[in-house]
Design a protein around this motif. Sequence first.
Motif, PDB file in Angstrom:
ATOM      1  N   VAL A 159     177.324  41.947  58.377  1.00 29.14           N
ATOM      2  CA  VAL A 159     178.560  41.400  58.939  1.00 29.14           C
ATOM      3  C   VAL A 159     179.367  42.581  59.466  1.00 29.14           C
ATOM      4  O   VAL A 159     179.671  43.518  58.727  1.00 29.14           O
ATOM      5  CB  VAL A 159     179.369  40.612  57.889  1.00 29.14           C
ATOM      6  N   HIS A 160     179.706  42.557  60.757  1.00 29.22           N
ATOM      7  CA  HIS A 160     180.308  43.721  61.407  1.00 29.22           C
ATOM      8  C   HIS A 160     181.830  43.667  61.458  1.00 29.22           C
ATOM      9  O   HIS A 160     182.463  44.657  61.847  1.00 29.22           O
ATOM     10  CB  HIS A 160     179.781  43.842  62.840  1.00 29.22           C
ATOM     11  N   VAL A 161     182.429  42.528  61.118  1.00 26.88           N
ATOM     12  CA  VAL A 161     183.877  42.364  61.265  1.00 26.88           C
ATOM     13  C   VAL A 161     184.471  41.837  59.966  1.00 26.88           C
ATOM     14  O   VAL A 161     183.752  41.500  59.019  1.00 26.88           O
ATOM     15  CB  VAL A 161     184.203  41.398  62.430  1.00 26.88           C
ATOM     16  N   GLU A 162     185.796  41.753  59.926  1.00 24.79           N
ATOM     17  CA  GLU A 162     186.501  41.218  58.770  1.00 24.79           C
ATOM     18  C   GLU A 162     187.408  40.079  59.202  1.00 24.79           C
ATOM     19  O   GLU A 162     187.813  40.000  60.373  1.00 24.79           O
ATOM     20  CB  GLU A 162     187.349  42.310  58.110  1.00 24.79           C
ATOM     21  N   VAL A 163     187.745  39.214  58.265  1.00 22.85           N
ATOM     22  CA  VAL A 163     188.698  38.141  58.551  1.00 22.85           C
ATOM     23  C   VAL A 163     190.030  38.773  58.939  1.00 22.85           C
ATOM     24  O   VAL A 163     190.509  39.712  58.302  1.00 22.85           O
ATOM     25  CB  VAL A 163     188.868  37.218  57.328  1.00 22.85           C
ATOM     26  N   GLY A 164     190.605  38.250  60.021  1.00 23.97           N
ATOM     27  CA  GLY A 164     191.863  38.788  60.526  1.00 23.97           C
ATOM     28  C   GLY A 164     191.692  39.826  61.611  1.00 23.97           C
ATOM     29  O   GLY A 164     192.670  40.208  62.263  1.00 23.97           O
ATOM     30  N   GLN A 165     190.468  40.278  61.832  1.00 26.32           N
ATOM     31  CA  GLN A 165     190.221  41.309  62.840  1.00 26.32           C
ATOM     32  C   GLN A 165     190.229  40.698  64.232  1.00 26.32           C
ATOM     33  O   GLN A 165     189.693  39.622  64.462  1.00 26.32           O
ATOM     34  CB  GLN A 165     188.877  41.984  62.573  1.00 26.32           C
TER      35      GLN A 165
ATOM     36  N   GLU B  98     187.366  32.922  59.903  1.00 26.79           N
ATOM     37  CA  GLU B  98     186.525  32.674  58.730  1.00 26.79           C
ATOM     38  C   GLU B  98     185.188  33.378  58.884  1.00 26.79           C
ATOM     39  O   GLU B  98     184.652  33.486  59.987  1.00 26.79           O
ATOM     40  CB  GLU B  98     186.262  31.165  58.562  1.00 26.79           C
ATOM     41  N   LEU B  99     184.645  33.858  57.761  1.00 22.94           N
ATOM     42  CA  LEU B  99     183.293  34.417  57.672  1.00 22.94           C
ATOM     43  C   LEU B  99     182.658  33.839  56.406  1.00 22.94           C
ATOM     44  O   LEU B  99     182.630  34.484  55.355  1.00 22.94           O
ATOM     45  CB  LEU B  99     183.322  35.948  57.616  1.00 22.94           C
ATOM     46  N   PRO B 100     182.174  32.615  56.470  1.00 20.45           N
ATOM     47  CA  PRO B 100     181.750  31.920  55.244  1.00 20.45           C
ATOM     48  C   PRO B 100     180.454  32.433  54.626  1.00 20.45           C
ATOM     49  O   PRO B 100     180.154  32.103  53.482  1.00 20.45           O
ATOM     50  CB  PRO B 100     181.590  30.473  55.716  1.00 20.45           C
ATOM     51  N   VAL B 101     179.657  33.232  55.377  1.00 21.69           N
ATOM     52  CA  VAL B 101     178.353  33.664  54.849  1.00 21.69           C
ATOM     53  C   VAL B 101     178.375  35.176  54.625  1.00 21.69           C
ATOM     54  O   VAL B 101     178.555  35.939  55.570  1.00 21.69           O
ATOM     55  CB  VAL B 101     177.207  33.298  55.807  1.00 21.69           C
TER      56      VAL B 101
END
Length: 650
Positions: free
Chosen positions: A591-597, A627-630
């Motif tokens: 996963v290359h990003v974060e929530v809120g990015q 969201e990044l649910p996985v």
Amino acid sequence: MIQRLLVANRGEIARRVLATCRALGVETVAVHSDADADAPFVAEADQAVRLPGHSPAETYLRIDLILDAARRSGADAVHPGYGFLAENAEFAAAVTDAGLTWVGPPAKAIAAMGDKLAAKSLLADAGVPMLPTWDATGGTAEFPVLVKAAAGGGGRGMRIVAEPAGLLEAVASARREAAGAFGDDRVFIERYVERGRHVEVQVFGDAHGTVVALGERDCSIQRRHQKLVEEAPAVLPDGVRERLHAAAVAAARAVGYVGAGTVEFLLAPDGAFYFLEMNTRLQVEHPVTEAVTGLDLVRLQLLVAEGHPLPLTATPPPTGHAVEVRLCAEDPAEGFRPATGTLHRFAVPGVTGAFAPTRGLRQDSGVADGSTVGVHYDSMLAKLIAWAPTRAEAARLLAGALARAELHGVTTNRDLLVQVLRSPEFAAAEVDTGFLDRHPEVYAPLLPADELPVAALAAALASAAARRAEATVLAGLPSGWRNVPSSPQVTRYAGPHGEVEVRYRLDRSGALAECSVTPSVALVAATADRVTLDVAGVRRAYRVHRVGSEVFVDGPDGAATLTELPRFPLPGAERAAGSLLAPLPGAVTRVHVEVGQRVAAGDPLLTLEAMKLEHPVLAPADGVVAELPVPPGGQVEAGAVLAVIDPEED
């Protein structure tokens, strides 16, 4: 002599080996995973042994299970096919140590060529031309370059790098893919030759010291460094063929080669060529060599494994020309994303033979009607090979058969292959490894978007004919007929470019009295599986195949897959706006990003691994990650939400 042979592989190569064994009177044993229990190759073998599990690591890569299967079935020989353990020196040694006949080169030769760096050093000493090579940890000041896996092949672990800024990520990505595919994450850097052609030589050696070149193949048209179109003989400048053959034979002699092998070269525009690698096995594209030589290469493999001398000592002159394509379950328009599903129909017209040297059209397939295409193995469904007296005739024969094929239920690369074979550049033999990058026009579907409404009308009329054929009351009346004409019948489909709506009305005679499709269309005849229309004065026939709500239409201009939409759809669960869905089952590796990015269109969000390849998931538009649910390592099914992006408002 070999009495009972176990094929340590699956799919079309297993069927290929089984076919030659039947012709020679050799008994056969198949091994299969749970996913392949109902596959055609299992049914065609005299015996079959289950390998519990689904993934390659659980099944086809288990040396202990395969040797146990040979013991339990009474096999006295093992053929590895290609892929999986075919180029595994440990497997070759284990087979011979078990007292079985190994249908392949000696373990020592496999080990020598399996490490590309060691192979380059060894063959350079034998006088085989080489490209400059650098260690991946040290980098290079020369660009463009190609990052390559030191072990394995098939295009995995390869990355083209045009400038220094992309080198570190390319090396890291290649390491991950190589580790997953071959269990070895070593990579190296090699000079990248632009507009280069991939030309390879089929070599064969026996235990009596004979090594011969059986001709060459051009395999330049590739995607992801994996071959899609191959032909024999290659169209070469004067004098190059003889030098290529000599270099390939020198490479094989340098390692004491016995059996079938392929020496691959990169041919530069100036006529110079350089060693790429040696594949110590039968190649996927071996049928084009069989077609122009008339030799059964699997038969030669078995004879050599039994200790017989080769029946020839010099390169046989080629007869005619052969072209092969790899028909794969993938979507070229989506970066060749692998496709899964049930193959409801697989029918290619005009096939004259299979799994053996054939004049005309040959089909080597690993699937049949009803086969399930899953996520565990390579996406190739079949190989189609056309032989004709000339290159142009072979290409025309192959393109025509592909265009008329009925391939229902799974997305394939068929249209791309036809476009390539019919392109002026292919006709002129102007091919190289960057062909697909330079010719985006070949990605266009055979069926133009403005022809889709006619295909949808054919689907609707076929469905209407099917309903009338099943009617128990007033079956003789046309569908939707009323004594006093009222509103037309309406059928809506989900198509490749969005929703398609068809409106039509039939009169008392069954003729098309009203139709929303333009230009003018008249109905000639309609049954549940065939509709003939007169479109602007030209009669066209459409074959229609319905499975549930899916309708497959094959017409003279191309094929369409349509999904009939319900007249009164039921309310369903809604997904959040901006949801990105998994295109197929797989595992989220990074996963290359974060929530809120905040992200821009095209930014990588995460990497999904499926069918042994990495698939980047990119932001479709500017926005913010909601969201990044996985998490990394999470398994997902097709259609699962991978990320939610809140789009930026103007």
